[in-house]
Motif scaffolding. Sequence first.
Motif, PDB file in Angstrom:
ATOM      1  N   PHE A   1      10.282  19.274  12.492  1.00 35.11           N
ATOM      2  CA  PHE A   1       9.471  18.320  11.742  1.00 35.11           C
ATOM      3  C   PHE A   1       9.230  18.834  10.335  1.00 35.11           C
ATOM      4  N   VAL A   2       8.891  17.907   9.471  1.00 35.92           N
ATOM      5  CA  VAL A   2       8.506  18.185   8.093  1.00 35.92           C
ATOM      6  C   VAL A   2       7.098  17.650   7.935  1.00 35.92           C
ATOM      7  N   GLU A   3       6.214  18.449   7.350  1.00 37.64           N
ATOM      8  CA  GLU A   3       4.850  18.002   7.097  1.00 37.64           C
ATOM      9  C   GLU A   3       4.635  18.031   5.594  1.00 37.64           C
ATOM     10  N   GLU A   4       4.060  16.950   5.072  1.00 40.64           N
ATOM     11  CA  GLU A   4       3.943  16.823   3.622  1.00 40.64           C
ATOM     12  C   GLU A   4       2.737  15.962   3.285  1.00 40.64           C
ATOM     13  N   ASN A   5       2.169  16.188   2.128  1.00 41.36           N
ATOM     14  CA  ASN A   5       1.149  15.317   1.556  1.00 41.36           C
ATOM     15  C   ASN A   5       1.779  14.706   0.312  1.00 41.36           C
ATOM     16  N   SER A   6       2.264  13.487   0.456  1.00 38.79           N
ATOM     17  CA  SER A   6       3.002  12.822  -0.618  1.00 38.79           C
ATOM     18  C   SER A   6       2.060  12.098  -1.555  1.00 38.79           C
ATOM     19  N   ARG A   7       2.408  12.141  -2.843  1.00 40.06           N
ATOM     20  CA  ARG A   7       1.647  11.410  -3.862  1.00 40.06           C
ATOM     21  C   ARG A   7       2.420  10.165  -4.262  1.00 40.06           C
ATOM     22  N   PHE A   8       1.681   9.069  -4.397  1.00 36.63           N
ATOM     23  CA  PHE A   8       2.268   7.780  -4.762  1.00 36.63           C
ATOM     24  C   PHE A   8       1.527   7.221  -5.963  1.00 36.63           C
ATOM     25  N   ARG A   9       2.236   6.437  -6.755  1.00 34.33           N
ATOM     26  CA  ARG A   9       1.651   5.818  -7.947  1.00 34.33           C
ATOM     27  C   ARG A   9       2.161   4.383  -8.044  1.00 34.33           C
ATOM     28  N   ARG A  10       1.289   3.521  -8.519  1.00 39.18           N
ATOM     29  CA  ARG A  10       1.703   2.137  -8.750  1.00 39.18           C
ATOM     30  C   ARG A  10       2.283   2.053 -10.164  1.00 39.18           C
ATOM     31  N   GLU A  11       3.521   1.610 -10.266  1.00 43.76           N
ATOM     32  CA  GLU A  11       4.213   1.443 -11.549  1.00 43.76           C
ATOM     33  C   GLU A  11       4.681  -0.004 -11.655  1.00 43.76           C
ATOM     34  N   ASP A  12       4.277  -0.683 -12.710  1.00 41.05           N
ATOM     35  CA  ASP A  12       4.659  -2.089 -12.912  1.00 41.05           C
ATOM     36  C   ASP A  12       4.366  -2.934 -11.682  1.00 41.05           C
ATOM     37  N   GLY A  13       3.233  -2.656 -11.035  1.00 41.27           N
ATOM     38  CA  GLY A  13       2.798  -3.438  -9.885  1.00 41.27           C
ATOM     39  C   GLY A  13       3.422  -3.043  -8.556  1.00 41.27           C
ATOM     40  N   HIS A  14       4.285  -2.011  -8.535  1.00 37.73           N
ATOM     41  CA  HIS A  14       4.962  -1.595  -7.302  1.00 37.73           C
ATOM     42  C   HIS A  14       4.649  -0.122  -7.008  1.00 37.73           C
ATOM     43  N   TRP A  15       4.402   0.175  -5.733  1.00 40.11           N
ATOM     44  CA  TRP A  15       4.190   1.569  -5.334  1.00 40.11           C
ATOM     45  C   TRP A  15       5.504   2.324  -5.363  1.00 40.11           C
ATOM     46  N   VAL A  16       5.452   3.561  -5.873  1.00 41.92           N
ATOM     47  CA  VAL A  16       6.618   4.455  -5.861  1.00 41.92           C
ATOM     48  C   VAL A  16       6.165   5.834  -5.419  1.00 41.92           C
ATOM     49  N   TYR A  17       7.094   6.565  -4.819  1.00 38.75           N
ATOM     50  CA  TYR A  17       6.875   7.953  -4.425  1.00 38.75           C
ATOM     51  C   TYR A  17       6.945   8.813  -5.675  1.00 38.75           C
ATOM     52  N   LEU A  18       5.932   9.632  -5.903  1.00 35.76           N
ATOM     53  CA  LEU A  18       5.909  10.511  -7.077  1.00 35.76           C
ATOM     54  C   LEU A  18       6.423  11.904  -6.709  1.00 35.76           C
TER      55      LEU A  18
ATOM     56  N   THR B   1       0.849  -1.193   0.000  1.00 37.09           N
ATOM     57  CA  THR B   1       0.000   0.000   0.000  1.00 37.09           C
ATOM     58  C   THR B   1       0.886   1.245   0.000  1.00 37.09           C
ATOM     59  N   ALA B   2       0.281   2.361  -0.378  1.00 37.86           N
ATOM     60  CA  ALA B   2       1.021   3.631  -0.377  1.00 37.86           C
ATOM     61  C   ALA B   2       1.464   3.993   1.040  1.00 37.86           C
ATOM     62  N   GLU B   3       0.614   3.748   2.040  1.00 34.18           N
ATOM     63  CA  GLU B   3       1.009   4.089   3.411  1.00 34.18           C
ATOM     64  C   GLU B   3       2.204   3.256   3.866  1.00 34.18           C
ATOM     65  N   LEU B   4       2.207   1.963   3.554  1.00 33.87           N
ATOM     66  CA  LEU B   4       3.355   1.145   3.952  1.00 33.87           C
ATOM     67  C   LEU B   4       4.614   1.564   3.200  1.00 33.87           C
ATOM     68  N   LEU B   5       4.465   2.016   1.952  1.00 33.23           N
ATOM     69  CA  LEU B   5       5.643   2.543   1.247  1.00 33.23           C
ATOM     70  C   LEU B   5       6.118   3.819   1.935  1.00 33.23           C
ATOM     71  N   MET B   6       5.190   4.700   2.317  1.00 35.38           N
ATOM     72  CA  MET B   6       5.570   5.928   3.016  1.00 35.38           C
ATOM     73  C   MET B   6       6.319   5.588   4.294  1.00 35.38           C
ATOM     74  N   ARG B   7       5.780   4.652   5.076  1.00 32.49           N
ATOM     75  CA  ARG B   7       6.428   4.250   6.324  1.00 32.49           C
ATOM     76  C   ARG B   7       7.819   3.677   6.058  1.00 32.49           C
ATOM     77  N   SER B   8       7.929   2.845   5.022  1.00 31.13           N
ATOM     78  CA  SER B   8       9.230   2.227   4.719  1.00 31.13           C
ATOM     79  C   SER B   8      10.229   3.271   4.229  1.00 31.13           C
ATOM     80  N   ARG B   9       9.763   4.291   3.552  1.00 29.21           N
ATOM     81  CA  ARG B   9      10.663   5.356   3.116  1.00 29.21           C
ATOM     82  C   ARG B   9      11.121   6.196   4.313  1.00 29.21           C
ATOM     83  N   PHE B  10      10.227   6.473   5.265  1.00 33.08           N
ATOM     84  CA  PHE B  10      10.651   7.166   6.484  1.00 33.08           C
ATOM     85  C   PHE B  10      11.736   6.340   7.184  1.00 33.08           C
ATOM     86  N   SER B  11      11.485   5.038   7.321  1.00 35.58           N
ATOM     87  CA  SER B  11      12.483   4.172   7.968  1.00 35.58           C
ATOM     88  C   SER B  11      13.798   4.162   7.199  1.00 35.58           C
ATOM     89  N   ALA B  12      13.714   4.241   5.875  1.00 35.47           N
ATOM     90  CA  ALA B  12      14.939   4.287   5.070  1.00 35.47           C
ATOM     91  C   ALA B  12      15.731   5.563   5.368  1.00 35.47           C
TER      92      ALA B  12
END
Length: 126
Positions: free
Chosen positions: A105-122, A30-41
């Motif tokens: 802190f940083v506050e943002e509304n991030s957009r995500f898109r599914r590309e080739d079956g995988h979520w990516v940060y746009l 999901t986009a939220e789990l990608l967002m969380r994983s990117r924060f962790s990254a």
Amino acid sequence: MPPAPCPCGLAESYADCCGRFHDGGLSAPTAELLMRSRFSAFAVRDTAYLLRTWHPGTRPRQLRLDPGQEWTRLEILGRSGGGLLHNEGTVEFRAHYRHHGQDGFVEENSRFRREDGHWVYLDAEA
């Protein structure tokens, strides 16, 4: 002693939560789990994962993280779309950090898109 919770704020250990995406074995469903994983990254300084999960049309050529910045906490403020049956979604968040001893802190509304079956940060919505 149980392992520390994942930097993204979920209760699972890093290995069982975002680490499973960082190692390339799985993609965030999901986009939220990608967002969380990117924060962790950002928290564990995994620039390869950040670049790999960035849309090729908006991804920078390289990414350098500030060694004086420590990402400390993530709050999910809202989301739209981004689920298992969606191809686009947004996640609004507040990412807390400490930079050279100062909290912020940083506050943002991030957009995500599914590309080739995988979520990516746009990109981020203004």
